[in-house]
Write a protein that holds these residues in place. Structure first.
Motif, PDB file in Angstrom:
ATOM      1  N   ARG A   1       0.839  -1.199   0.000  1.00 14.33           N
ATOM      2  CA  ARG A   1       0.000   0.000   0.000  1.00 14.33           C
ATOM      3  C   ARG A   1       0.874   1.249   0.000  1.00 14.33           C
TER       4      ARG A   1
ATOM      5  N   VAL B   1      -7.602   3.430  -8.291  1.00 15.60           N
ATOM      6  CA  VAL B   1      -7.860   4.520  -7.352  1.00 15.60           C
ATOM      7  C   VAL B   1      -8.017   5.836  -8.115  1.00 15.60           C
TER       8      VAL B   1
ATOM      9  N   ARG C   1      -9.401   9.794  -1.713  1.00 14.60           N
ATOM     10  CA  ARG C   1      -9.769   8.643  -2.549  1.00 14.60           C
ATOM     11  C   ARG C   1      -9.586   7.311  -1.818  1.00 14.60           C
ATOM     12  N   LEU C   2      -8.610   7.262  -0.924  1.00 12.39           N
ATOM     13  CA  LEU C   2      -8.335   6.024  -0.191  1.00 12.39           C
ATOM     14  C   LEU C   2      -9.095   5.927   1.128  1.00 12.39           C
TER      15      LEU C   2
ATOM     16  N   VAL D   1       0.617   4.118  -2.773  1.00 13.37           N
ATOM     17  CA  VAL D   1       0.410   5.522  -2.441  1.00 13.37           C
ATOM     18  C   VAL D   1       1.529   6.372  -3.036  1.00 13.37           C
TER      19      VAL D   1
ATOM     20  N   TRP E   1      -3.746  -1.329  -9.419  1.00  7.06           N
ATOM     21  CA  TRP E   1      -4.386  -0.901  -8.188  1.00  7.06           C
ATOM     22  C   TRP E   1      -4.376   0.629  -8.107  1.00  7.06           C
TER      23      TRP E   1
END
Length: 101
Positions: free
Chosen positions: A22, A81, A43-44, A26, A77
């Motif tokens: 993650r 996002v 967004r997360l 990011v 991923w």
């Protein structure tokens, strides 16, 4: 797609593999996709401080060897996002990351 992870694999994924993956995702959102930390956080569904900690590796520190398959999954991923459209789910990430175990 049928869920084929076992509880032990899911636990391993959440505790050991997901945080550094993650953090990498990011980092890609902010550095490669040009999202602000605030936009990435929104967004997360996390705080801007959490995004800052992911980028500085204060959160999500750990070593995950990123194979070409995993690199592709993390890119997909991040794009999910950014676009809000997803052809990826956590089981896809997990199965790819756990191939080496």
């Amino acid at each position: 797609m049928k869920h084929t992870c076992t509880l032990m694999h899911c636990d391993t994924m959440v505790r050991n593999l997901l945080p550094p993956m993650r953090a990498e995702m990011v980092f890609r959102l902010v550095q490669r996709q040009g999202l602000s930390q605030s936009d990435a956080a929104r967004r997360l569904g996390v705080t801007r401080a959490a995004v800052s900690q992911y980028i500085s590796r204060k959160r999500g520190a750990g070593e995950v060897q990123i194979s070409s398959d995993l690199d592709s999954i993390i890119d997909r991923w991040a794009m999910a996002v950014v676009t809000g459209e997803s052809d990826i789910n956590l089981c896809d990430v997990c199965q790819c990351a756990l191939k080496k175990f």
